[in-house]
Write a protein that holds these residues in place. Sequence first.
Motif, PDB file in Angstrom:
ATOM      1  N   PHE A   1      63.685  21.794   4.739  1.00 48.12           N
ATOM      2  CA  PHE A   1      62.391  21.115   4.776  1.00 48.12           C
ATOM      3  C   PHE A   1      61.508  21.682   5.896  1.00 48.12           C
ATOM      4  O   PHE A   1      60.307  21.883   5.708  1.00 48.12           O
ATOM      5  N   ALA A   2      62.116  21.922   7.071  1.00 48.51           N
ATOM      6  CA  ALA A   2      61.345  22.420   8.216  1.00 48.51           C
ATOM      7  C   ALA A   2      60.740  23.782   7.931  1.00 48.51           C
ATOM      8  O   ALA A   2      59.552  24.022   8.194  1.00 48.51           O
ATOM      9  N   LEU A   3      61.541  24.699   7.371  1.00 52.61           N
ATOM     10  CA  LEU A   3      61.024  26.018   7.059  1.00 52.61           C
ATOM     11  C   LEU A   3      60.050  25.958   5.879  1.00 52.61           C
ATOM     12  O   LEU A   3      59.068  26.702   5.844  1.00 52.61           O
TER      13      LEU A   3
ATOM     14  N   ASN B   1      55.394  13.649  12.240  1.00 54.05           N
ATOM     15  CA  ASN B   1      55.683  13.142  13.580  1.00 54.05           C
ATOM     16  C   ASN B   1      55.743  11.619  13.629  1.00 54.05           C
ATOM     17  O   ASN B   1      56.540  11.053  14.377  1.00 54.05           O
ATOM     18  N   THR B   2      54.907  10.968  12.814  1.00 51.95           N
ATOM     19  CA  THR B   2      54.940   9.499  12.786  1.00 51.95           C
ATOM     20  C   THR B   2      56.259   9.002  12.217  1.00 51.95           C
ATOM     21  O   THR B   2      56.886   8.074  12.770  1.00 51.95           O
ATOM     22  N   VAL B   3      56.703   9.599  11.118  1.00 48.74           N
ATOM     23  CA  VAL B   3      57.994   9.209  10.538  1.00 48.74           C
ATOM     24  C   VAL B   3      59.124   9.494  11.531  1.00 48.74           C
ATOM     25  O   VAL B   3      60.009   8.654  11.742  1.00 48.74           O
ATOM     26  N   ASN B   4      59.087  10.660  12.131  1.00 47.08           N
ATOM     27  CA  ASN B   4      60.127  11.046  13.090  1.00 47.08           C
ATOM     28  C   ASN B   4      60.177  10.080  14.261  1.00 47.08           C
ATOM     29  O   ASN B   4      61.249   9.575  14.628  1.00 47.08           O
ATOM     30  N   ILE B   5      59.030   9.820  14.876  1.00 48.86           N
ATOM     31  CA  ILE B   5      58.982   8.954  16.065  1.00 48.86           C
ATOM     32  C   ILE B   5      59.410   7.533  15.725  1.00 48.86           C
ATOM     33  O   ILE B   5      60.216   6.919  16.436  1.00 48.86           O
ATOM     34  N   THR B   6      58.868   6.986  14.620  1.00 58.94           N
ATOM     35  CA  THR B   6      59.206   5.604  14.236  1.00 58.94           C
ATOM     36  C   THR B   6      60.689   5.472  13.928  1.00 58.94           C
ATOM     37  O   THR B   6      61.358   4.531  14.380  1.00 58.94           O
ATOM     38  N   PHE B   7      61.203   6.413  13.138  1.00 56.73           N
ATOM     39  CA  PHE B   7      62.628   6.401  12.785  1.00 56.73           C
ATOM     40  C   PHE B   7      63.478   6.540  14.041  1.00 56.73           C
ATOM     41  O   PHE B   7      64.477   5.819  14.212  1.00 56.73           O
TER      42      PHE B   7
ATOM     43  N   GLU C   1      72.916  10.640  17.009  1.00 50.80           N
ATOM     44  CA  GLU C   1      72.877  10.873  15.558  1.00 50.80           C
ATOM     45  C   GLU C   1      71.596  10.285  14.961  1.00 50.80           C
ATOM     46  O   GLU C   1      71.016  10.842  14.033  1.00 50.80           O
ATOM     47  N   GLY C   2      71.137   9.157  15.507  1.00 48.62           N
ATOM     48  CA  GLY C   2      69.896   8.552  15.029  1.00 48.62           C
ATOM     49  C   GLY C   2      68.697   9.450  15.262  1.00 48.62           C
ATOM     50  O   GLY C   2      67.814   9.576  14.406  1.00 48.62           O
ATOM     51  N   ALA C   3      68.663  10.113  16.433  1.00 49.44           N
ATOM     52  CA  ALA C   3      67.572  11.037  16.721  1.00 49.44           C
ATOM     53  C   ALA C   3      67.597  12.222  15.752  1.00 49.44           C
ATOM     54  O   ALA C   3      66.552  12.710  15.318  1.00 49.44           O
TER      55      ALA C   3
ATOM     56  N   ALA D   1      64.373  13.006   8.454  1.00 49.80           N
ATOM     57  CA  ALA D   1      63.449  12.148   7.702  1.00 49.80           C
ATOM     58  C   ALA D   1      62.012  12.618   7.847  1.00 49.80           C
ATOM     59  O   ALA D   1      61.250  12.650   6.865  1.00 49.80           O
ATOM     60  N   GLY D   2      61.620  13.004   9.056  1.00 48.16           N
ATOM     61  CA  GLY D   2      60.250  13.461   9.275  1.00 48.16           C
ATOM     62  C   GLY D   2      59.942  14.741   8.507  1.00 48.16           C
ATOM     63  O   GLY D   2      58.903  14.846   7.832  1.00 48.16           O
TER      64      GLY D   2
END
Length: 442
Positions: free
Chosen positions: A142-144, A170-176, A189-191, A197-198
């Motif tokens: 996904f990142a690439l 970034n919003t999904v990443n930060i919130t999650f 592992e959550g990070a 997810a982001g």
Amino acid sequence: MTKAPTVTHRAILAVAVPMMFAYLSTALEGSVATAAIGHLGVAALSAGIAIAAILFDILLVSLNFLRSTALGLSAIALGAGKPDTARAVIQRSLVLAVLLGLLIALLRGSEAHYGLRWLGGRGAVLQAAVSYTLIRALSAPFALGNYAILGALLGHGKAVAGLVLQLLLNTVNITFCLNAVLVLHWGIEGAAWAAVAGEASAFLAGFIWLHHLAGPLHKGLAEALRHGQGWRLMGKLNRDTLIRTLALLFSFAFFTRQGATLGTAMLAANAIHLQFFALASNGLDGFAAAAEQFAGRMLGAGNASGFARVVRLTLGWSLAMGAALTLAYLVFGQEFIALLSEVRHVRADAAASLLWAALVPLVAAPAFQLDGVFIGATWSRDMRNMMLLSLAIFLVSWLLLMPRFGNAGLWGAFLIFLGARGVTLGAVLPARLRLNFQTLSA
């Protein structure tokens, strides 16, 4: 020959400003993840996510040619009035990006075992870093893919769309991350799952966006994948840009390593200044993104006067931004140093080198802007060669200056390196312009 639209100050800012905010939001994302793990009060977790982040910088940033290639080739195709060719570029870029990402995901065990140990991971720190890496690597396809999508959007002139996707990511990443780490207590592992997810959210949204912007992405897919010349051109550009990026990463690693030889306090002081440069580069990258898009469009349209205007306007804005950032650090640098360190010796060493560090954005501005021009025009060989020449100049300057002047000599050599990048690219630009636009008009 396609008539390209006139490039104005407003048009430059319409691309540059959204991309500045997009890049800044990415920097904020990393800070939040680090802060969330740091809030747990376990030093090994903080150190683990730090070295794992370095590993992914190496794995992913070294492959950011996926963005620049998609941007340059699609912008040139659109400037030439060939939307089907632009769509084929996107298709090949996405396929290559996902395949490389899958390879990173499949090899995540080896990356964790060898890469993290090479970066110095041991004991509890290594264990934490491995836990993060084994999950975070799943985000690689996904990142690439997002690199390719962002490049394609910028090539189409959709900077605001690029900003929206970065904000979504970034919003999904930060919130999650905040919920997974601080509420659900999933730890490191959550990070890592937050990063997955982001990236996945942005990839899905970006894919749908491109599907509507460039036409159905399945249309002509088989033909695009069989197009040998298209793959060869993309491979050449990717190879040259990869070499250029690795040389750039080496220069920063070398600078950091040489600073470490002067003691822990000096290493920390230089790291503070590099943090400022990392933030400042977001502003310079915004105008580089504008140069990328418009240079590609003008080259594709065969518009020599428009191309020259792109170079002039983006250089002017880049120098203005660099000067503003230099002035800001000269005025507020002491407060920035105090914010990042409470250690007296570190503050003193950072204050001693403040002038050198403050000059970095201004000296680096032409290099950022001309990188954008050469990326957009897909002149990757020149960009690669001038980077290698500048790196050689850096090493010679370091050899002459650092033994005599210590940390000031190291910073002087670094400034020479950044300046050499702009000077060398500027030196080859006139010949490249004559060659390309004479060829187009022949």
